[in-house]
Design a protein around this motif. Structure first.
Motif, PDB file in Angstrom:
ATOM      1  N   MET A  18       0.830  -1.205   0.000  1.00 26.81           N
ATOM      2  CA  MET A  18       0.000   0.000   0.000  1.00 26.81           C
ATOM      3  C   MET A  18       0.868   1.261   0.000  1.00 26.81           C
ATOM      4  O   MET A  18       0.587   2.228  -0.707  1.00 26.81           O
ATOM      5  N   CYS A  19       1.950   1.250   0.793  1.00 25.25           N
ATOM      6  CA  CYS A  19       2.838   2.407   0.861  1.00 25.25           C
ATOM      7  C   CYS A  19       3.527   2.657  -0.481  1.00 25.25           C
ATOM      8  O   CYS A  19       3.695   3.807  -0.895  1.00 25.25           O
ATOM      9  N   CYS A  20       3.932   1.589  -1.138  1.00 20.71           N
ATOM     10  CA  CYS A  20       4.536   1.738  -2.468  1.00 20.71           C
ATOM     11  C   CYS A  20       3.534   2.360  -3.431  1.00 20.71           C
ATOM     12  O   CYS A  20       3.871   3.284  -4.198  1.00 20.71           O
ATOM     13  N   LYS A  67       0.903   4.216  -2.756  1.00 20.03           N
ATOM     14  CA  LYS A  67       0.559   5.591  -2.388  1.00 20.03           C
ATOM     15  C   LYS A  67       1.791   6.504  -2.306  1.00 20.03           C
ATOM     16  O   LYS A  67       1.665   7.683  -1.992  1.00 20.03           O
ATOM     17  N   LYS A  68       2.973   5.927  -2.529  1.00 17.47           N
ATOM     18  CA  LYS A  68       4.240   6.678  -2.463  1.00 17.47           C
ATOM     19  C   LYS A  68       4.466   7.286  -1.078  1.00 17.47           C
ATOM     20  O   LYS A  68       4.924   8.427  -0.951  1.00 17.47           O
ATOM     21  N   ARG A  69       4.169   6.518  -0.049  1.00 21.47           N
ATOM     22  CA  ARG A  69       4.357   6.953   1.330  1.00 21.47           C
ATOM     23  C   ARG A  69       5.755   6.534   1.795  1.00 21.47           C
ATOM     24  O   ARG A  69       5.909   5.527   2.490  1.00 21.47           O
ATOM     25  N   MET A  70       6.766   7.284   1.405  1.00 20.72           N
ATOM     26  CA  MET A  70       8.133   6.877   1.682  1.00 20.72           C
ATOM     27  C   MET A  70       8.479   6.965   3.177  1.00 20.72           C
ATOM     28  O   MET A  70       9.215   6.132   3.698  1.00 20.72           O
ATOM     29  N   LYS A  71       7.942   7.961   3.872  1.00 22.50           N
ATOM     30  CA  LYS A  71       8.226   8.072   5.300  1.00 22.50           C
ATOM     31  C   LYS A  71       7.593   6.906   6.063  1.00 22.50           C
ATOM     32  O   LYS A  71       8.216   6.302   6.940  1.00 22.50           O
ATOM     33  N   VAL A  72       6.364   6.581   5.702  1.00 22.56           N
ATOM     34  CA  VAL A  72       5.683   5.453   6.355  1.00 22.56           C
ATOM     35  C   VAL A  72       6.345   4.139   5.970  1.00 22.56           C
ATOM     36  O   VAL A  72       6.447   3.216   6.786  1.00 22.56           O
ATOM     37  N   LEU A  73       6.834   4.044   4.728  1.00 25.78           N
ATOM     38  CA  LEU A  73       7.516   2.828   4.290  1.00 25.78           C
ATOM     39  C   LEU A  73       8.770   2.594   5.131  1.00 25.78           C
ATOM     40  O   LEU A  73       9.020   1.467   5.587  1.00 25.78           O
ATOM     41  N   LYS A  74       9.539   3.651   5.341  1.00 28.02           N
ATOM     42  CA  LYS A  74      10.735   3.526   6.177  1.00 28.02           C
ATOM     43  C   LYS A  74      10.355   3.145   7.604  1.00 28.02           C
ATOM     44  O   LYS A  74      11.004   2.301   8.233  1.00 28.02           O
ATOM     45  N   PHE A  75       9.285   3.741   8.093  1.00 24.10           N
ATOM     46  CA  PHE A  75       8.796   3.409   9.426  1.00 24.10           C
ATOM     47  C   PHE A  75       8.454   1.926   9.533  1.00 24.10           C
ATOM     48  O   PHE A  75       8.804   1.249  10.505  1.00 24.10           O
ATOM     49  N   LEU A  76       7.797   1.382   8.507  1.00 29.40           N
ATOM     50  CA  LEU A  76       7.393  -0.026   8.536  1.00 29.40           C
ATOM     51  C   LEU A  76       8.594  -0.963   8.487  1.00 29.40           C
ATOM     52  O   LEU A  76       8.628  -1.987   9.187  1.00 29.40           O
ATOM     53  N   VAL A  77       9.592  -0.626   7.659  1.00 26.52           N
ATOM     54  CA  VAL A  77      10.801  -1.456   7.592  1.00 26.52           C
ATOM     55  C   VAL A  77      11.507  -1.468   8.947  1.00 26.52           C
ATOM     56  O   VAL A  77      11.958  -2.518   9.426  1.00 26.52           O
ATOM     57  N   ASP A  78      11.597  -0.301   9.589  1.00 29.09           N
ATOM     58  CA  ASP A  78      12.188  -0.228  10.932  1.00 29.09           C
ATOM     59  C   ASP A  78      11.342  -0.981  11.945  1.00 29.09           C
ATOM     60  O   ASP A  78      11.867  -1.639  12.853  1.00 29.09           O
TER      61      ASP A  78
END
Length: 535
Positions: A439-441, A443-454
Protein backbone atom coordinates in the motif's frame (compact mmCIF):
# COMPACT_ATOMS: atom_id res chain seq x y z
CA UNK A 1 -20.25 -19.08 19.26
CA UNK A 2 -22.00 -16.87 16.71
CA UNK A 3 -25.75 -17.21 16.93
CA UNK A 4 -27.81 -18.22 13.94
CA UNK A 5 -29.35 -14.75 13.86
CA UNK A 6 -25.87 -13.16 13.64
CA UNK A 7 -24.95 -15.41 10.73
CA UNK A 8 -28.23 -14.65 8.98
CA UNK A 9 -27.46 -10.95 9.32
CA UNK A 10 -24.31 -11.61 7.33
CA UNK A 11 -26.34 -13.15 4.51
CA UNK A 12 -25.68 -11.32 1.26
CA UNK A 13 -29.32 -11.28 0.12
CA UNK A 14 -30.32 -7.97 1.79
CA UNK A 15 -27.28 -6.22 0.31
CA UNK A 16 -27.45 -7.04 -3.38
CA UNK A 17 -24.83 -4.50 -4.43
CA UNK A 18 -22.16 -6.06 -2.21
CA UNK A 19 -22.97 -9.57 -3.38
CA UNK A 20 -22.88 -8.51 -7.01
CA UNK A 21 -19.57 -6.73 -6.45
CA UNK A 22 -18.09 -9.91 -5.01
CA UNK A 23 -19.50 -12.13 -7.73
CA UNK A 24 -18.14 -9.86 -10.42
CA UNK A 25 -14.69 -10.12 -8.87
CA UNK A 26 -14.42 -6.46 -7.87
CA UNK A 27 -12.95 -6.39 -4.33
CA UNK A 28 -12.97 -2.60 -4.10
CA UNK A 29 -16.73 -2.07 -4.16
CA UNK A 30 -18.07 -1.30 -0.69
CA UNK A 31 -21.43 -0.82 0.94
CA UNK A 32 -22.54 2.01 3.16
CA UNK A 33 -21.15 1.81 6.68
CA UNK A 34 -23.35 2.34 9.72
CA UNK A 35 -22.52 5.52 11.68
CA UNK A 36 -21.96 3.72 14.98
CA UNK A 37 -18.58 2.16 14.17
CA UNK A 38 -15.87 2.74 16.76
CA UNK A 39 -13.60 5.60 15.61
CA UNK A 40 -10.45 3.51 15.43
CA UNK A 41 -12.00 1.05 12.99
CA UNK A 42 -14.12 3.23 10.75
CA UNK A 43 -13.38 2.50 7.12
CA UNK A 44 -13.91 6.14 6.20
CA UNK A 45 -10.33 7.13 7.02
CA UNK A 46 -9.22 10.65 7.86
CA UNK A 47 -9.34 12.71 4.65
CA UNK A 48 -5.91 13.71 3.42
CA UNK A 49 -4.87 16.82 1.56
CA UNK A 50 -5.25 16.85 -2.25
CA UNK A 51 -1.48 16.60 -2.58
CA UNK A 52 -1.11 13.82 0.00
CA UNK A 53 -0.67 11.05 -2.57
CA UNK A 54 2.37 12.81 -4.02
CA UNK A 55 3.91 13.80 -0.68
CA UNK A 56 6.65 11.32 0.29
CA UNK A 57 6.70 12.57 3.87
CA UNK A 58 2.94 12.63 4.35
CA UNK A 59 1.61 10.74 7.37
CA UNK A 60 -2.06 10.69 8.32
CA UNK A 61 -2.33 13.21 11.19
CA UNK A 62 -4.03 10.83 13.62
CA UNK A 63 -1.08 8.40 13.54
CA UNK A 64 1.72 10.88 12.86
CA UNK A 65 2.76 11.07 16.53
CA UNK A 66 3.15 7.28 16.76
CA UNK A 67 5.26 7.20 13.59
CA UNK A 68 7.45 10.14 14.66
CA UNK A 69 8.03 8.77 18.17
CA UNK A 70 8.98 5.39 16.71
CA UNK A 71 11.45 6.97 14.27
CA UNK A 72 13.03 9.00 17.08
CA UNK A 73 13.40 5.98 19.34
CA UNK A 74 14.85 3.72 16.63
CA UNK A 75 17.50 6.06 15.23
CA UNK A 76 20.91 4.35 15.01
CA UNK A 77 22.75 4.38 18.33
CA UNK A 78 26.41 3.78 18.90
CA UNK A 79 27.38 1.11 21.47
CA UNK A 80 27.17 2.55 24.95
CA UNK A 81 28.37 0.57 27.96
CA UNK A 82 25.72 2.27 30.07
CA UNK A 83 22.93 1.14 27.77
CA UNK A 84 21.08 -1.70 29.45
CA UNK A 85 19.49 -2.87 26.18
CA UNK A 86 22.21 -3.69 23.62
CA UNK A 87 19.87 -5.03 20.92
CA UNK A 88 19.51 -1.78 18.96
CA UNK A 89 23.21 -0.76 18.94
CA UNK A 90 24.24 -4.31 17.99
CA UNK A 91 21.66 -4.24 15.20
CA UNK A 92 23.11 -0.92 14.00
CA UNK A 93 26.62 -2.39 13.81
CA UNK A 94 25.46 -5.53 12.02
CA UNK A 95 23.32 -3.68 9.47
CA UNK A 96 26.48 -2.17 8.01
CA UNK A 97 27.40 -4.40 5.10
CA UNK A 98 30.23 -6.77 6.04
CA UNK A 99 32.30 -8.72 3.55
CA UNK A 100 32.42 -11.87 5.69
CA UNK A 101 31.34 -13.27 9.06
CA UNK A 102 34.90 -12.60 10.30
CA UNK A 103 34.48 -8.92 9.40
CA UNK A 104 31.10 -8.77 11.12
CA UNK A 105 32.52 -10.38 14.27
CA UNK A 106 35.48 -7.96 14.24
CA UNK A 107 33.06 -5.02 14.19
CA UNK A 108 31.70 -6.22 17.53
CA UNK A 109 35.06 -6.53 19.25
CA UNK A 110 35.44 -3.95 21.94
CA UNK A 111 31.73 -3.98 22.78
CA UNK A 112 31.24 -4.34 26.50
CA UNK A 113 27.92 -6.13 26.18
CA UNK A 114 27.80 -9.57 27.68
CA UNK A 115 25.75 -11.94 25.53
CA UNK A 116 22.88 -13.98 26.89
CA UNK A 117 20.83 -16.69 25.21
CA UNK A 118 17.84 -14.31 24.99
CA UNK A 119 19.94 -11.56 23.37
CA UNK A 120 21.54 -13.96 20.89
CA UNK A 121 18.17 -15.40 19.84
CA UNK A 122 16.64 -11.96 19.37
CA UNK A 123 19.52 -10.65 17.25
CA UNK A 124 19.63 -13.81 15.13
CA UNK A 125 15.89 -13.52 14.42
CA UNK A 126 16.48 -10.02 13.09
CA UNK A 127 19.06 -11.31 10.62
CA UNK A 128 17.47 -14.51 9.34
CA UNK A 129 18.01 -13.30 5.75
CA UNK A 130 21.56 -12.05 6.35
CA UNK A 131 23.70 -15.07 7.17
CA UNK A 132 26.97 -13.07 7.12
CA UNK A 133 25.89 -10.72 9.93
CA UNK A 134 24.11 -13.52 11.79
CA UNK A 135 27.11 -15.87 11.72
CA UNK A 136 29.48 -13.03 12.59
CA UNK A 137 27.42 -12.18 15.66
CA UNK A 138 27.02 -15.88 16.54
CA UNK A 139 30.80 -16.33 16.36
CA UNK A 140 31.50 -13.18 18.38
CA UNK A 141 29.07 -14.22 21.12
CA UNK A 142 30.58 -17.71 21.27
CA UNK A 143 34.04 -16.21 21.90
CA UNK A 144 32.92 -14.16 24.89
CA UNK A 145 34.16 -15.35 28.28
CA UNK A 146 31.54 -17.07 30.39
CA UNK A 147 29.03 -17.53 27.59
CA UNK A 148 28.05 -20.74 25.80
CA UNK A 149 25.40 -21.17 23.13
CA UNK A 150 22.53 -23.47 24.04
CA UNK A 151 21.28 -25.96 21.40
CA UNK A 152 18.43 -23.55 20.60
CA UNK A 153 20.84 -20.87 19.39
CA UNK A 154 22.81 -23.40 17.33
CA UNK A 155 19.58 -24.66 15.75
CA UNK A 156 18.52 -21.12 14.92
CA UNK A 157 21.86 -20.47 13.23
CA UNK A 158 21.61 -23.77 11.31
CA UNK A 159 18.18 -22.71 10.07
CA UNK A 160 19.44 -19.28 8.96
CA UNK A 161 22.28 -20.86 6.96
CA UNK A 162 19.81 -23.28 5.38
CA UNK A 163 17.36 -20.51 4.57
CA UNK A 164 20.15 -18.53 2.87
CA UNK A 165 21.20 -21.74 1.05
CA UNK A 166 24.71 -21.60 2.48
CA UNK A 167 24.66 -25.37 2.81
CA UNK A 168 28.39 -26.09 3.16
CA UNK A 169 28.63 -23.70 6.13
CA UNK A 170 25.43 -25.20 7.52
CA UNK A 171 26.96 -28.67 7.50
CA UNK A 172 30.16 -27.31 9.11
CA UNK A 173 28.06 -25.99 11.97
CA UNK A 174 26.25 -29.31 12.36
CA UNK A 175 29.64 -31.04 12.51
CA UNK A 176 30.69 -28.59 15.23
CA UNK A 177 27.50 -29.33 17.15
CA UNK A 178 28.19 -33.08 16.93
CA UNK A 179 31.20 -32.58 19.21
CA UNK A 180 28.96 -31.06 21.87
CA UNK A 181 27.08 -33.80 23.66
CA UNK A 182 23.34 -33.73 23.06
CA UNK A 183 23.39 -30.70 20.79
CA UNK A 184 22.37 -32.39 17.53
CA UNK A 185 18.77 -33.52 17.88
CA UNK A 186 15.83 -34.34 15.64
CA UNK A 187 15.02 -30.62 15.71
CA UNK A 188 18.44 -29.86 14.21
CA UNK A 189 18.09 -32.45 11.46
CA UNK A 190 14.52 -31.34 10.77
CA UNK A 191 15.76 -27.84 9.97
CA UNK A 192 18.50 -29.27 7.73
CA UNK A 193 16.12 -31.57 5.86
CA UNK A 194 13.39 -28.96 5.43
CA UNK A 195 15.78 -26.32 4.08
CA UNK A 196 17.35 -28.75 1.62
CA UNK A 197 13.97 -29.95 0.40
CA UNK A 198 12.63 -26.41 0.05
CA UNK A 199 15.67 -25.54 -2.08
CA UNK A 200 14.78 -28.42 -4.40
CA UNK A 201 17.72 -30.54 -3.17
CA UNK A 202 15.55 -33.60 -2.60
CA UNK A 203 18.30 -36.20 -2.85
CA UNK A 204 20.45 -34.16 -0.44
CA UNK A 205 17.55 -34.07 2.02
CA UNK A 206 17.24 -37.86 1.79
CA UNK A 207 21.00 -38.20 2.28
CA UNK A 208 20.76 -36.00 5.39
CA UNK A 209 18.19 -38.45 6.75
CA UNK A 210 20.51 -41.37 5.99
CA UNK A 211 23.34 -39.62 7.91
CA UNK A 212 21.30 -38.86 11.01
CA UNK A 213 22.76 -41.67 13.10
CA UNK A 214 26.27 -40.30 12.46
CA UNK A 215 25.17 -37.38 14.62
CA UNK A 216 23.46 -39.51 17.25
CA UNK A 217 19.91 -39.00 16.00
CA UNK A 218 17.74 -42.09 15.60
CA UNK A 219 16.02 -42.83 12.30
CA UNK A 220 12.56 -43.59 13.67
CA UNK A 221 8.92 -43.00 12.73
CA UNK A 222 8.96 -39.33 13.68
CA UNK A 223 12.13 -38.71 11.65
CA UNK A 224 10.73 -40.51 8.59
CA UNK A 225 7.54 -38.46 8.81
CA UNK A 226 9.64 -35.28 8.93
CA UNK A 227 11.50 -36.31 5.79
CA UNK A 228 8.35 -37.23 3.88
CA UNK A 229 6.59 -34.04 4.93
CA UNK A 230 9.60 -31.91 3.89
CA UNK A 231 9.74 -33.60 0.48
CA UNK A 232 6.01 -33.07 -0.08
CA UNK A 233 6.27 -29.41 0.90
CA UNK A 234 9.33 -29.20 -1.34
CA UNK A 235 7.07 -30.19 -4.26
CA UNK A 236 8.22 -33.77 -4.68
CA UNK A 237 5.66 -36.29 -3.49
CA UNK A 238 7.47 -38.74 -5.81
CA UNK A 239 10.58 -38.60 -3.60
CA UNK A 240 8.38 -38.89 -0.50
CA UNK A 241 6.77 -42.03 -1.92
CA UNK A 242 10.18 -43.44 -2.79
CA UNK A 243 11.51 -43.12 0.77
CA UNK A 244 8.19 -44.41 2.12
CA UNK A 245 8.62 -47.62 0.12
CA UNK A 246 12.29 -47.93 1.02
CA UNK A 247 12.14 -47.41 4.75
CA UNK A 248 8.74 -48.86 5.67
CA UNK A 249 10.30 -52.32 5.81
CA UNK A 250 12.28 -51.50 8.95
CA UNK A 251 10.84 -48.24 10.33
CA UNK A 252 7.36 -48.54 11.88
CA UNK A 253 4.75 -46.39 10.17
CA UNK A 254 2.07 -44.23 11.80
CA UNK A 255 -1.23 -42.86 10.54
CA UNK A 256 0.60 -39.58 9.94
CA UNK A 257 2.93 -41.33 7.48
CA UNK A 258 -0.02 -42.17 5.25
CA UNK A 259 -1.64 -38.76 5.74
CA UNK A 260 1.52 -37.05 4.50
CA UNK A 261 1.46 -39.19 1.36
CA UNK A 262 -2.24 -38.48 0.81
CA UNK A 263 -1.56 -34.78 1.20
CA UNK A 264 1.22 -34.97 -1.37
CA UNK A 265 -0.82 -36.86 -3.95
CA UNK A 266 -3.85 -34.62 -3.42
CA UNK A 267 -1.62 -31.57 -3.79
CA UNK A 268 -0.69 -32.66 -7.33
CA UNK A 269 -4.30 -33.83 -7.97
CA UNK A 270 -3.34 -37.48 -8.31
CA UNK A 271 -6.45 -38.76 -6.59
CA UNK A 272 -5.90 -42.39 -7.64
CA UNK A 273 -2.60 -42.59 -5.76
CA UNK A 274 -4.13 -40.69 -2.84
CA UNK A 275 -6.91 -43.29 -2.61
CA UNK A 276 -4.34 -46.09 -2.84
CA UNK A 277 -2.52 -44.54 0.11
CA UNK A 278 -5.78 -44.56 2.07
CA UNK A 279 -6.34 -48.23 1.24
CA UNK A 280 -2.76 -49.00 2.27
CA UNK A 281 -3.38 -47.10 5.50
CA UNK A 282 -6.34 -49.35 6.35
CA UNK A 283 -4.34 -52.48 5.50
CA UNK A 284 -1.72 -51.37 8.03
CA UNK A 285 -4.39 -51.17 10.73
CA UNK A 286 -5.02 -47.40 10.75
CA UNK A 287 -8.40 -45.82 10.22
CA UNK A 288 -8.54 -42.65 8.09
CA UNK A 289 -8.99 -39.60 10.33
CA UNK A 290 -10.10 -36.00 9.86
CA UNK A 291 -6.73 -35.06 8.39
CA UNK A 292 -6.99 -37.88 5.85
CA UNK A 293 -10.32 -36.73 4.47
CA UNK A 294 -9.48 -33.04 4.71
CA UNK A 295 -6.66 -33.61 2.21
CA UNK A 296 -9.29 -34.56 -0.37
CA UNK A 297 -11.61 -31.73 0.68
CA UNK A 298 -8.84 -29.17 0.19
CA UNK A 299 -7.86 -30.56 -3.22
CA UNK A 300 -11.45 -30.63 -4.51
CA UNK A 301 -11.94 -27.09 -3.17
CA UNK A 302 -8.98 -25.95 -5.25
CA UNK A 303 -10.69 -27.53 -8.23
CA UNK A 304 -13.98 -25.79 -7.24
CA UNK A 305 -15.61 -29.21 -7.40
CA UNK A 306 -17.97 -28.74 -4.47
CA UNK A 307 -20.06 -31.74 -5.45
CA UNK A 308 -17.04 -33.95 -4.73
CA UNK A 309 -16.47 -32.00 -1.50
CA UNK A 310 -19.99 -32.90 -0.35
CA UNK A 311 -19.33 -36.54 -1.23
CA UNK A 312 -16.20 -36.57 0.95
CA UNK A 313 -18.17 -35.07 3.85
CA UNK A 314 -20.78 -37.80 3.49
CA UNK A 315 -18.07 -40.46 3.33
CA UNK A 316 -16.52 -39.08 6.51
CA UNK A 317 -19.77 -39.15 8.44
CA UNK A 318 -20.57 -42.61 7.11
CA UNK A 319 -17.26 -43.86 8.50
CA UNK A 320 -17.82 -42.25 11.88
CA UNK A 321 -15.33 -39.44 11.29
CA UNK A 322 -16.72 -36.01 12.18
CA UNK A 323 -15.43 -33.00 10.18
CA UNK A 324 -13.76 -30.30 12.25
CA UNK A 325 -13.34 -26.53 12.07
CA UNK A 326 -10.32 -26.89 9.77
CA UNK A 327 -12.36 -28.84 7.22
CA UNK A 328 -15.13 -26.26 7.24
CA UNK A 329 -12.77 -23.28 7.15
CA UNK A 330 -11.19 -24.62 3.96
CA UNK A 331 -14.62 -25.03 2.34
CA UNK A 332 -15.83 -21.60 3.44
CA UNK A 333 -12.74 -19.87 2.02
CA UNK A 334 -12.97 -21.79 -1.26
CA UNK A 335 -16.65 -20.95 -1.74
CA UNK A 336 -15.99 -17.32 -0.96
CA UNK A 337 -13.15 -17.24 -3.47
CA UNK A 338 -15.39 -18.91 -6.05
CA UNK A 339 -17.98 -16.15 -5.60
CA UNK A 340 -20.50 -18.35 -3.77
CA UNK A 341 -20.93 -16.01 -0.82
CA UNK A 342 -24.36 -17.30 0.30
CA UNK A 343 -23.10 -20.86 0.40
CA UNK A 344 -19.91 -19.79 2.17
CA UNK A 345 -21.87 -18.12 4.95
CA UNK A 346 -24.07 -21.22 5.31
CA UNK A 347 -21.00 -23.32 6.11
CA UNK A 348 -21.15 -22.11 9.71
CA UNK A 349 -24.53 -23.72 10.33
CA UNK A 350 -23.30 -26.98 8.78
CA UNK A 351 -20.27 -26.94 11.04
CA UNK A 352 -22.45 -26.27 14.08
CA UNK A 353 -24.71 -29.21 13.19
CA UNK A 354 -21.61 -31.43 13.33
CA UNK A 355 -20.78 -30.09 16.78
CA UNK A 356 -17.96 -27.91 15.50
CA UNK A 357 -16.97 -24.72 17.29
CA UNK A 358 -15.70 -21.66 15.45
CA UNK A 359 -12.06 -20.99 16.29
CA UNK A 360 -9.75 -18.09 15.43
CA UNK A 361 -8.93 -19.57 12.02
CA UNK A 362 -12.63 -19.88 11.13
CA UNK A 363 -13.32 -16.30 12.19
CA UNK A 364 -10.30 -15.12 10.19
CA UNK A 365 -11.58 -16.95 7.13
CA UNK A 366 -15.00 -15.37 7.56
CA UNK A 367 -13.38 -11.94 7.78
CA UNK A 368 -11.44 -12.62 4.57
CA UNK A 369 -14.44 -13.60 2.45
CA UNK A 370 -16.51 -10.68 3.75
CA UNK A 371 -13.66 -8.30 3.03
CA UNK A 372 -13.26 -9.64 -0.50
CA UNK A 373 -16.97 -9.04 -1.02
CA UNK A 374 -16.63 -5.43 0.05
CA UNK A 375 -18.59 -6.20 3.22
CA UNK A 376 -16.35 -4.09 5.45
CA UNK A 377 -18.84 -3.41 8.20
CA UNK A 378 -19.71 -7.10 8.45
CA UNK A 379 -16.01 -8.00 8.58
CA UNK A 380 -15.56 -5.49 11.39
CA UNK A 381 -18.58 -6.93 13.22
CA UNK A 382 -17.05 -10.42 13.11
CA UNK A 383 -13.72 -9.03 14.33
CA UNK A 384 -15.49 -7.26 17.20
CA UNK A 385 -17.52 -10.37 18.06
CA UNK A 386 -14.52 -12.65 18.60
CA UNK A 387 -13.63 -11.66 22.19
CA UNK A 388 -17.31 -11.70 23.12
CA UNK A 389 -17.37 -15.36 22.06
CA UNK A 390 -14.22 -16.14 24.03
CA UNK A 391 -12.07 -16.46 20.91
CA UNK A 392 -8.69 -14.73 21.07
CA UNK A 393 -7.70 -12.74 18.00
CA UNK A 394 -4.42 -14.14 16.72
CA UNK A 395 -1.90 -12.87 14.18
CA UNK A 396 -3.89 -14.39 11.30
CA UNK A 397 -6.99 -12.48 12.41
CA UNK A 398 -5.13 -9.18 12.49
CA UNK A 399 -3.41 -9.97 9.19
CA UNK A 400 -6.82 -10.58 7.62
CA UNK A 401 -8.16 -7.25 8.82
CA UNK A 402 -5.02 -5.36 7.79
CA UNK A 403 -5.06 -6.98 4.36
CA UNK A 404 -8.70 -5.97 3.86
CA UNK A 405 -8.01 -2.39 4.94
CA UNK A 406 -5.01 -2.13 2.61
CA UNK A 407 -6.93 -3.64 -0.32
CA UNK A 408 -9.53 -0.91 0.13
CA UNK A 409 -6.87 1.82 0.60
CA UNK A 410 -7.91 2.37 4.24
CA UNK A 411 -4.50 3.55 5.31
CA UNK A 412 -5.45 4.82 8.76
CA UNK A 413 -7.38 1.69 9.63
CA UNK A 414 -4.52 -0.59 8.60
CA UNK A 415 -1.91 1.30 10.61
CA UNK A 416 -4.16 1.54 13.66
CA UNK A 417 -4.57 -2.22 13.58
CA UNK A 418 -0.78 -2.60 13.52
CA UNK A 419 -0.57 -0.19 16.45
CA UNK A 420 -3.16 -2.25 18.33
CA UNK A 421 -1.04 -5.36 17.78
CA UNK A 422 1.99 -3.50 19.14
CA UNK A 423 0.08 -2.42 22.23
CA UNK A 424 -1.32 -5.90 22.81
CA UNK A 425 0.30 -9.30 22.99
CA UNK A 426 -0.09 -10.24 19.32
CA UNK A 427 3.32 -10.10 17.64
CA UNK A 428 3.26 -9.32 13.90
CA UNK A 429 4.94 -11.57 11.34
CA UNK A 430 6.18 -10.98 7.82
CA UNK A 431 2.68 -11.53 6.38
CA UNK A 432 1.43 -8.66 8.55
CA UNK A 433 3.68 -6.20 6.77
CA UNK A 434 3.31 -7.29 3.14
CA UNK A 435 -0.04 -5.57 2.42
CA UNK A 436 1.11 -2.49 4.35
CA UNK A 437 4.33 -2.24 2.35
CA UNK A 438 2.46 -2.77 -0.90
CA UNK A 439 0.00 0.00 0.00
CA UNK A 440 2.84 2.41 0.86
CA UNK A 441 4.54 1.74 -2.47
CA UNK A 442 1.28 2.36 -4.30
CA UNK A 443 0.56 5.59 -2.39
CA UNK A 444 4.24 6.68 -2.46
CA UNK A 445 4.36 6.95 1.33
CA UNK A 446 8.13 6.88 1.68
CA UNK A 447 8.23 8.07 5.30
CA UNK A 448 5.68 5.45 6.36
CA UNK A 449 7.52 2.83 4.29
CA UNK A 450 10.73 3.53 6.18
CA UNK A 451 8.80 3.41 9.43
CA UNK A 452 7.39 -0.03 8.54
CA UNK A 453 10.80 -1.46 7.59
CA UNK A 454 12.19 -0.23 10.93
CA UNK A 455 9.11 -1.57 12.69
CA UNK A 456 9.79 -5.01 11.21
CA UNK A 457 13.29 -5.01 12.69
CA UNK A 458 11.98 -3.84 16.05
CA UNK A 459 9.65 -6.85 16.06
CA UNK A 460 12.45 -9.23 15.00
CA UNK A 461 10.96 -9.77 11.55
CA UNK A 462 13.63 -10.06 8.88
CA UNK A 463 13.14 -8.85 5.31
CA UNK A 464 13.22 -11.96 3.12
CA UNK A 465 13.30 -12.54 -0.64
CA UNK A 466 9.51 -12.15 -1.17
CA UNK A 467 9.53 -8.90 0.85
CA UNK A 468 12.42 -7.41 -1.11
CA UNK A 469 10.77 -8.48 -4.38
CA UNK A 470 7.51 -6.85 -3.30
CA UNK A 471 9.34 -3.61 -2.51
CA UNK A 472 11.34 -3.48 -5.74
CA UNK A 473 8.33 -4.26 -7.93
CA UNK A 474 5.99 -1.94 -6.01
CA UNK A 475 8.41 0.99 -6.09
CA UNK A 476 9.08 0.42 -9.81
CA UNK A 477 5.35 0.52 -10.50
CA UNK A 478 4.94 3.80 -8.61
CA UNK A 479 7.95 5.42 -10.28
CA UNK A 480 10.20 5.42 -7.20
CA UNK A 481 13.17 4.03 -9.10
CA UNK A 482 15.97 5.27 -6.85
CA UNK A 483 14.37 3.59 -3.85
CA UNK A 484 13.69 0.43 -5.89
CA UNK A 485 17.34 0.32 -6.98
CA UNK A 486 18.58 0.71 -3.39
CA UNK A 487 16.40 -2.17 -2.16
CA UNK A 488 17.61 -4.33 -5.05
CA UNK A 489 21.25 -3.61 -4.17
CA UNK A 490 20.56 -4.39 -0.54
CA UNK A 491 18.98 -7.75 -1.29
CA UNK A 492 21.87 -8.66 -3.60
CA UNK A 493 24.42 -7.79 -0.91
CA UNK A 494 22.55 -10.21 1.35
CA UNK A 495 23.03 -12.94 -1.24
CA UNK A 496 19.35 -13.05 -2.21
CA UNK A 497 18.81 -13.71 -5.91
CA UNK A 498 15.98 -11.66 -7.45
CA UNK A 499 13.75 -13.12 -10.13
CA UNK A 500 14.57 -12.35 -13.76
CA UNK A 501 11.23 -10.58 -14.10
CA UNK A 502 12.11 -8.23 -11.22
CA UNK A 503 15.50 -7.38 -12.72
CA UNK A 504 14.13 -6.87 -16.23
CA UNK A 505 11.34 -4.67 -14.96
CA UNK A 506 13.75 -2.43 -13.07
CA UNK A 507 16.12 -2.22 -16.06
CA UNK A 508 13.26 -1.21 -18.33
CA UNK A 509 12.05 1.50 -15.94
CA UNK A 510 15.58 2.85 -15.41
CA UNK A 511 16.12 3.04 -19.16
CA UNK A 512 12.85 4.91 -19.67
CA UNK A 513 13.97 7.50 -17.09
CA UNK A 514 17.49 7.77 -18.56
CA UNK A 515 19.04 6.48 -15.32
CA UNK A 516 21.78 4.82 -17.34
CA UNK A 517 24.41 4.44 -14.59
CA UNK A 518 21.96 2.56 -12.37
CA UNK A 519 20.84 0.51 -15.39
CA UNK A 520 24.44 -0.60 -16.02
CA UNK A 521 24.86 -1.64 -12.39
CA UNK A 522 21.69 -3.72 -12.50
CA UNK A 523 22.80 -5.35 -15.76
CA UNK A 524 26.09 -6.32 -14.09
CA UNK A 525 24.08 -7.96 -11.34
CA UNK A 526 22.09 -9.82 -13.98
CA UNK A 527 25.34 -11.09 -15.53
CA UNK A 528 26.54 -12.27 -12.11
CA UNK A 529 23.36 -14.25 -11.51
CA UNK A 530 23.44 -15.70 -15.01
CA UNK A 531 27.01 -16.86 -14.36
CA UNK A 532 26.00 -18.46 -11.05
CA UNK A 533 23.14 -20.36 -12.65
CA UNK A 534 25.46 -21.74 -15.33
CA UNK A 535 28.02 -23.07 -12.83
Amino acid sequence: MLSKSRILKLSPHPIISAANAFLSGNPLCTVAESPDLPPWLKFSDTPSSPDADSDDDFVIPSIAHWVDIHILTTKPKLPNPNNLDPVEPITTLLKKRHSSPVSAAAALHGCSFHPSSILVSQVLKRFTSDWVSALGFFTWAKSQTGYRHYPEQYNLMVDILGKCRTFDTMWDLVEEMSHLEGYVTLDTMTKVIRRLAKAGKHEDAIQAFRRMEEFGVKKDTAALNVLMDALVKGDSVEHAHKVFLEFKRWIPLSSHSFNVLMHGWCKVRNFDNARKAMVDMKEHGFEPDVFSYTNFIEAYCHEKDFRKVDQVFEEMRGNGCTPNAVSYTIVMLAMGKAGQLSEALEVYEKMKSDGGVADAAFYSGLIVILGRAGRLKDARDVFEDMPKQGVVRDVVTYNSMISIACAHSREETALRLLKEMEEGSCKPNVETYHPLLKMCCKKKRMKVLKFLVDHMFKNDVSLDLPTYSLLVNGLCKSGKLEEAFLFLEEMVLLGLIPKDSTLKRLVGELESKSMLEEKKRVEKLMERFSHKQNI
